[in-house]
Write an enzyme that holds these catalytic residues in place. Sequence first.
Site, PDB file in Angstrom:
ATOM      1  N   LYS A 150      -5.969   9.493  14.518  1.00  0.00           N
ATOM      2  CA  LYS A 150      -4.678   9.409  15.218  1.00  0.00           C
ATOM      3  C   LYS A 150      -4.777  10.265  16.479  1.00  0.00           C
ATOM      4  CE  LYS A 150      -1.705   7.844  11.743  1.00  0.00           C
ATOM      5  NZ  LYS A 150      -1.333   6.460  12.050  1.00  0.00           N
ATOM      6  N   LYS A 186       0.844  -1.181   0.000  1.00  0.00           N
ATOM      7  CA  LYS A 186       0.000   0.000   0.000  1.00  0.00           C
ATOM      8  C   LYS A 186       0.888   1.243   0.000  1.00  0.00           C
ATOM      9  CE  LYS A 186      -0.822   2.019   3.630  1.00  0.00           C
ATOM     10  NZ  LYS A 186      -1.035   2.659   4.908  1.00  0.00           N
ATOM     11  N   GLU A 220      -6.321   5.242  17.162  1.00  0.00           N
ATOM     12  CA  GLU A 220      -4.875   5.097  17.375  1.00  0.00           C
ATOM     13  C   GLU A 220      -4.440   6.137  18.407  1.00  0.00           C
ATOM     14  OE1 GLU A 220      -2.380   3.621  14.028  1.00  0.00           O
ATOM     15  OE2 GLU A 220      -3.610   5.071  12.958  1.00  0.00           O
ATOM     16  N   LYS A 280      -4.550 -10.051  10.017  1.00  0.00           N
ATOM     17  CA  LYS A 280      -4.868 -10.136  11.452  1.00  0.00           C
ATOM     18  C   LYS A 280      -5.846 -11.283  11.685  1.00  0.00           C
ATOM     19  CE  LYS A 280      -4.363  -5.134  12.148  1.00  0.00           C
ATOM     20  NZ  LYS A 280      -3.133  -4.978  12.911  1.00  0.00           N
ATOM     21  N   HIS A 319      -2.519  -5.193   5.234  1.00  0.00           N
ATOM     22  CA  HIS A 319      -2.068  -5.982   6.390  1.00  0.00           C
ATOM     23  C   HIS A 319      -3.189  -6.263   7.385  1.00  0.00           C
ATOM     24  CE1 HIS A 319      -1.605  -2.130   8.532  1.00  0.00           C
ATOM     25  NE2 HIS A 319      -1.558  -2.837   9.637  1.00  0.00           N
ATOM     26  N   HIS A 347      -8.043  -0.445   4.968  1.00  0.00           N
ATOM     27  CA  HIS A 347      -8.245  -1.363   6.090  1.00  0.00           C
ATOM     28  C   HIS A 347      -9.716  -1.433   6.540  1.00  0.00           C
ATOM     29  CE1 HIS A 347      -4.007  -1.097   5.992  1.00  0.00           C
ATOM     30  NE2 HIS A 347      -3.856  -0.068   6.794  1.00  0.00           N
ATOM     31  N   ASP A 406      -5.422   6.661   4.360  1.00  0.00           N
ATOM     32  CA  ASP A 406      -4.479   5.831   5.114  1.00  0.00           C
ATOM     33  C   ASP A 406      -5.166   4.649   5.804  1.00  0.00           C
ATOM     34  OD1 ASP A 406      -1.771   5.488   6.110  1.00  0.00           O
ATOM     35  OD2 ASP A 406      -2.571   6.022   8.086  1.00  0.00           O
TER      36      ASP A 406
END
Length: 661
Positions: free
Chosen positions: A363, A170, A238, A204, A200, A262, A257
């Site tokens: 974030k 990515k 996050e 998980k 990714h 995701h 992002d």
Amino acid sequence: MTQGSSVLSGGRMHSPQSPAEPCVMVIFGASGDLTKRLLVPALYNLACDGLLPDQFAIAGVAMDEFTTESFREKMSHDVRQFSTRKEFDAETWDWLCSRIYYTPGKFDDDAAFARLAELVAQLDQQYQTSGNVLFYMATPPSVFGLISDSLDKAGFKTSSDGWKRIIVEKPFGTDLPSALALNREILKYWTEDQIYRIDHYLGKETVQNIIAFRFSNGMFEPLWNRNFVDHIQFSVAEAVGVEGRGAYYDKSGVLRDMMQNHMFQMLAYLCMEPPISFAPEAVRNEKSKVLEAVRIMDADAVRANTVRGQYGPGSTADGKAVPGYREEPSVPPNSNTETFAAVKLFIDNWRWLGVPIYLRSGKRLWKRGTEIVVQLKNPPDVVFRGTPVESLEPNRLIFHIQPDQGIELRFQAKTPGPEMALQSVNMRFDYSQAFTASRAVGYEVLIYNCMNGDATLFSRTDLVETAWRIAQPMLDAWKNEPADFPNYAAGSWGPKPAFELIERDGRKWVELLNRESLARVPLFEGADPVLLASLIMALKPVVFQPGDEVVRRGEIGRELYLISRGEVDVTDATGAVLATLGEGNFFGEISLLTSAPRNATVRAKSHCDLFVLEKSDFARVLRDRPHFLKTIMEIAQGRYNVSADEVLSDHAAAHAESHSA
Ligand code: NDP
Ligand code: BG6
């Protein structure tokens, strides 16, 4: 070897799963961050679990002038730092390290690629890898085309032996046009079945478990639709900021992002139709279909259904002061990049029509936590009329993705005692209690599957393009409308409009607390685990901006407030400040204890994140935990100068009144 057993041989574990197919793995960008932090530790984990074949070797390529020896030394050092295993298995590492080679070169240098071709041919001979080559592009996407072209010129494509596959990292494009262009570019050199676009999150375990849970249990599938599901929430919080990646992040923002990739992947798993099998194309077809059904917003819909945020200065959960986004290294001081977003989407298909899907991510929020909440519709509450039950709490199925890993079902149960009172309770499955697997990096399964030609966990051309089609109107609208940033403090729950977005629909975000953080609130210090568990389910989040009135003098109180973040001013009738309360403190208790009108007005002094405990839950806690009542009364006495007798008699009267109601 019997099924389910595993044996140790030569340091490496031989597991009941077979090792992957033989190959040479060429890593472009081998000197970079991804290789040392994630790829090599994942390969090491695969080796420890016996999932790499003996016929395996790695060829690293990057600009840096390493030799094979110095590169092995660097990897040997880095793997010890980034390994996720409790104990380091030197023997297995030596086995893997002896298979690592390095060749320097720029990606546009034909001579370097000719040397690479020689090295790969030599490794193929030496390790008997049957001509199979996996090219891992651990580089910025801007060079994917360049690398493909150089590989083509070096004759890799025409070599007929074995398979050739590429894993691309990515971000896959930065918007719809660039993703279309990148696909066109890669598809010039590779066929779709050779391309493995990585996300990714799909590595998980807890994400993969969404489909295992949905399709291996009959219990929920009949409810999994618009008739029973009220709404779904996806939250990815996050605690970290941009961690030195300001230059990259400022061109990205949270929509690109986290959400477009995701979060849409998790959405697809949670909402897709059952595939006819777990064959890669069967799963990928269903994922694409559900994303294609997501309603594309126009500019007005973006305005109505999305909220952006950017963090200002603040502090982390442990009290460390941290800068705002605009003060981060490599971020322009007037940046309009969003570090937070909340979005409401609809899936216009038979199963989900009309069910809102809320997503939020940011974030520098108050905690790290990825959770999915499926909230079911309430049953009719007629039978509870005439009982102390004022309202029903909806059933919630919660997927804890990380760092807590598990699944939780929240429902209501009768509180022990003579009356019909309800309390939220839960049933919970925890990975740490059910399984003993070693902690993984998340890339293991992705690399292993690619080596075996299983593309289930990778994104197909149509899926990435569809995901960008959903995101593009938001990018366009946001670009044209300047934002009033920063609008949330680092360490908080995010901007207030994100709460209004869902509250307008009569719903609330579910903020998941854990016992440890609740036990740190001074009021609950030393509280028993049963009380903490019941509070966790009862507390609801609410956010206020500076100057907002939280409670008004003279109103009848229906809630107790706990301050998670920020400060409030308690003022009397004249507006004089009686007290300023900060984190861990609470207010609103007197009016609940006495059922008298509130005797002070409380305003947010700063941005405030508050937990609300409703009156019925408060009464239940006091009834079950008399010592808790004592603590609250002592604080109230000190604060408002009311006598214990006064409060107690009023509380008893209020309690009797609620019983007879
Ligand atoms: P880095 O900048 O750390 O590494 C990039 C690598 O590519 C370096 O080895 C660099 O070599 C090499 N490189 C770049 N351009 C050339 C060129 N023209 N010729 C030869 N070598 C070149 O990036 P990351 O490792 O952090 O990221 C790589 C990719 O992985 C990105 O797409 C990123 O988005 C993605 N990713 C990264 C994650 C992470 O945690 N780091 C997580 C998830 C995805 P040299 O150093 O010699 O210049
Ligand atoms: C990456 C993003 O893809 O995912 C990062 O670029 C983000 O900004 C990370 O922090 C989150 O991954 P995880 O696995 O920590 O949730």
